[in-house]
Write an enzyme that holds these catalytic residues in place. Sequence first.
Site, PDB file in Angstrom:
ATOM      1  N   LYS A  53      32.585   2.981  38.986  1.00 25.52           N
ATOM      2  CA  LYS A  53      32.419   4.096  38.053  1.00 25.52           C
ATOM      3  C   LYS A  53      32.972   3.719  36.679  1.00 25.52           C
ATOM      4  CE  LYS A  53      33.226   9.113  37.745  1.00 25.52           C
ATOM      5  NZ  LYS A  53      33.835  10.286  38.402  1.00 25.52           N
ATOM      6  N   SER A 128      31.092  14.370  39.066  1.00 28.29           N
ATOM      7  CA  SER A 128      30.802  13.507  37.936  1.00 28.29           C
ATOM      8  C   SER A 128      30.383  12.096  38.326  1.00 28.29           C
ATOM      9  CB  SER A 128      32.024  13.436  37.026  1.00 28.29           C
ATOM     10  OG  SER A 128      33.125  12.842  37.701  1.00 28.29           O
ATOM     11  N   SER A 152      34.273  15.408  42.574  1.00 29.99           N
ATOM     12  CA  SER A 152      33.371  14.478  41.889  1.00 29.99           C
ATOM     13  C   SER A 152      32.908  13.292  42.722  1.00 29.99           C
ATOM     14  CB  SER A 152      34.021  13.962  40.598  1.00 29.99           C
ATOM     15  OG  SER A 152      34.095  14.980  39.643  1.00 29.99           O
TER      16      SER A 152
END
EC number: 6.3.5.7
Length: 453
Positions: A53, A128, A152
């Site tokens: 990420k 997210s 997330s």
Amino acid sequence: MITLKQALSLSQDELETLKNEIDAKVRASDLNAYIKAPSLNGASAKGVPILIKDNISVKGWEITCSSKILKGYVAPYHASVMENLHQNSMAGFGLSNMDEFAMGSTTESSCYGITKNPRDKNRVPGGSSGGSAAAVAGGLAVAALGSDTGGSIRQPASYCGCVGLKPTYGRVSRYGLIAYCSSFDQIGPITQNVEDASILFDAISGHDNKDSTSANLKPTQTFKNLNKDKRFKIAILRDHIKDASSEVQLAYENTLKALKEMGHEIVEKKMLDSHYQISIYYIISMAEASSNLARFDGVRYGRRAQNIKDLKELYLKSRSEGFGDEVKRRIMLGNFVLSSGYYDAYYLKAQQMRLIIKEQYNKIFEEVDLIFTPVAPTSAHLFNYHASPLEMYLSDIYTIGANLSGLPALSLPVAKDPLGLPIGMQFIAKAFDEQSLLDISYALEQELDLKLD
């Protein structure tokens, strides 16, 4: 895509071939799960390729949190999880798209554009960590790392049909993770199945002297100890299910039935209405975000505004031009709840309520092993679905409890809705009992044998 368990047995030459195949697939894909083709990030360490990420520091890579304000920032060091990957025959390969600074539930707020859900490209992948989940579900990654502040990892895993694990707060080092809300943030795996989640979790767990919140515990060995034959006492929270769609409620009831048939004991429990948790979570997270993001000022690193007259204008223009709307909204609200005259009314009260919620979870866990809930009120929705920010915030209603209390939780795909979209359910366990989470999820995964493709 080959699983992580299988990939760990490949030779170095076979791994290079795998990386080339992934790179080619990413270039041909329109999901926008990766920020750019992984080969463009520069040299990658040897090992099984893991998607990272874009808020986890990888030395020598541009890390931006999908925000304009960090364009040009190159990480000068590795996050501790990256060092742990290297020690376990894995390596970062590519950066995944995400909501800007991890503030969102749809991966629509990225400066790199939206990420599409591989199950239906007209729908969001969640957020997210939407890029990580979309890549794993879309066959573009063996496995991925995400971060979970209020769901997330788990919510995009549910929307895309992956396994997502949020470890106990302190189980995995946060050193090198660009902070959104320091008291909630936790790094965890997004994988194709439970075995892979267990392997990747074991690789990144363990004490780290560089993180003051890291628990003084050795790396876990959950994969070696996976046991699908254990029986558990599981709590359900009936009052919390009322906000879920009929499709999610049906999947919930069918999964409960399967758990009973497997020999697990189901008991009903009650706790504070989940709508209180939403308010508490957003007050605390926005307050911490306003503090954490104060460092992005156009002076120290990242993007700097041009044609400015003085330091004040540099600060104002750099932040105004660099941050997106959702990030600005949360910074302003965070500053508001911390301001003189409102601190006691909002922030202090939220922290007091957070303790009450944590105590309620602990009281339930005195009598049961696990709690079972949906992950999200609905399956993946269409782009631009939410009419207001408040509606988007409500999509976290089932996931934020684990973050408020620091408990581990795992999202597992259990069903498909009438449109063929995956629906995930989550188990929550006692602090540092990821083994039970993985054991029951491993057993349920085999029992349901869900085919999403």
